[in-house]
Motif scaffolding. Structure first.
Motif, mmCIF file in Angstrom:
data_model
loop_
_atom_site.group_PDB
_atom_site.id
_atom_site.type_symbol
_atom_site.label_atom_id
_atom_site.label_comp_id
_atom_site.label_asym_id
_atom_site.label_seq_id
_atom_site.Cartn_x
_atom_site.Cartn_y
_atom_site.Cartn_z
ATOM 1 N N THR A 77 -2.907 4.711 -10.597
ATOM 2 C CA THR A 77 -4.149 4.823 -9.827
ATOM 3 C C THR A 77 -4.991 3.568 -9.972
ATOM 4 O O THR A 77 -5.547 3.069 -8.988
ATOM 5 C CB THR A 77 -4.939 6.067 -10.282
ATOM 6 O OG1 THR A 77 -4.107 7.220 -10.111
ATOM 7 C CG2 THR A 77 -6.201 6.247 -9.472
ATOM 8 N N VAL A 78 -5.080 3.034 -11.185
ATOM 9 C CA VAL A 78 -5.861 1.817 -11.409
ATOM 10 C C VAL A 78 -5.270 0.655 -10.618
ATOM 11 O O VAL A 78 -5.992 -0.099 -9.960
ATOM 12 C CB VAL A 78 -5.931 1.478 -12.920
ATOM 13 C CG1 VAL A 78 -6.417 0.065 -13.157
ATOM 14 C CG2 VAL A 78 -6.828 2.470 -13.633
ATOM 15 N N ASP B 51 -5.943 1.216 -6.873
ATOM 16 C CA ASP B 51 -7.351 0.959 -6.554
ATOM 17 C C ASP B 51 -7.672 -0.526 -6.629
ATOM 18 O O ASP B 51 -8.383 -1.064 -5.770
ATOM 19 C CB ASP B 51 -8.270 1.744 -7.503
ATOM 20 C CG ASP B 51 -8.198 3.243 -7.289
ATOM 21 O OD1 ASP B 51 -7.662 3.680 -6.241
ATOM 22 O OD2 ASP B 51 -8.672 3.978 -8.172
ATOM 23 N N ARG C 299 0.837 -1.207 0.000
ATOM 24 C CA ARG C 299 0.000 0.000 0.000
ATOM 25 C C ARG C 299 0.867 1.251 0.000
ATOM 26 O O ARG C 299 0.597 2.210 -0.731
ATOM 27 C CB ARG C 299 -0.927 0.002 1.217
ATOM 28 C CG ARG C 299 -2.130 -0.835 1.051
ATOM 29 C CD ARG C 299 -3.087 -0.666 2.227
ATOM 30 N NE ARG C 299 -4.265 -1.450 1.996
ATOM 31 C CZ ARG C 299 -4.734 -2.376 2.827
ATOM 32 N NH1 ARG C 299 -4.114 -2.611 3.962
ATOM 33 N NH2 ARG C 299 -5.814 -3.053 2.519
ATOM 34 N N GLU D 117 -6.335 -2.304 -3.600
ATOM 35 C CA GLU D 117 -7.177 -2.067 -2.424
ATOM 36 C C GLU D 117 -8.409 -2.959 -2.441
ATOM 37 O O GLU D 117 -8.780 -3.541 -1.429
ATOM 38 C CB GLU D 117 -7.590 -0.603 -2.331
ATOM 39 C CG GLU D 117 -6.497 0.304 -1.822
ATOM 40 C CD GLU D 117 -5.964 -0.116 -0.462
ATOM 41 O OE1 GLU D 117 -6.763 -0.441 0.443
ATOM 42 O OE2 GLU D 117 -4.739 -0.133 -0.315
ATOM 43 N N VAL D 118 -9.039 -3.082 -3.594
ATOM 44 C CA VAL D 118 -10.231 -3.924 -3.706
ATOM 45 C C VAL D 118 -9.870 -5.380 -3.446
ATOM 46 O O VAL D 118 -10.539 -6.078 -2.679
ATOM 47 C CB VAL D 118 -10.884 -3.759 -5.105
ATOM 48 C CG1 VAL D 118 -11.941 -4.817 -5.339
ATOM 49 C CG2 VAL D 118 -11.488 -2.371 -5.232
#
Length: 153
Positions: free
Chosen positions: A95-96, A99, A14, A102-103
């Motif tokens: 960013t993709v 994200d 992260r 994170e998902v």
């Protein structure tokens, strides 16, 4: 992989992804500034060229020099525009990925576990060679000569 090391790996990933997103944003902002500056330089070169068009008795050598300056400024604008497009693309990609991680990490999916395993194995291989498995977010600059093209990633 133990639960404690998986948790630390997740937080490390992260952090690395947040650093990559931040670095890509900084790179895009710098590319935007460089493009604005290049457009301003091209505009000044164009204005100087236009002023000589209306003046009688202007030396053709001077006009040729001004045309050359404008052409060089136009090439720089094109290069800066391409660099900005690449920076925007990289920022979107970072960013993709962030994200998506994170998902996946929050759902404890096999994909996230595989990603953590891959990162752990790369860190182990780099450590075995005496290197750290750390990526640099430092932006490098280069001096371009004449008509050389920038390298792409």
């Amino acid at each position: 992989m133990s639960a404690a090391s998986a948790t630390s790996s997740v937080s490390d990933v992260r952090t690395d992804l947040a650093d990559a997103v931040g670095a890509s944003r900084t790179s895009r902002e710098a590319a935007e500034r460089a493009l604005r500056l290049a457009v301003a330089v091209r505009a000044r070169a164009g204005e100087a060229l236009e002023r000589t068009a209306r003046r009688a008795g202007v030396d053709e050598v001077e006009r040729a020099r001004l045309r050359g300056e404008y052409a060089a400024a136009a090439r720089v604008v094109a290069d800066r525009r391409a660099a900005l497009d690449a920076a925007r693309e990289f920022e979107r990609a970072a960013t993709v990925v962030a994200d998506a991680f994170e998902v996946e990490a929050s759902s404890a999916s096999p994909l996230a576990a595989a990603l953590l395993e891959l990162i752990g194995s790369q860190a182990g291989r780099a450590g075995a060679r005496g290197r750290t498995a750390r990526t640099s977010t430092r932006r490098t600059t280069s001096t371009r000569l004449g008509a050389t093209r920038p390298r792409t990633a």
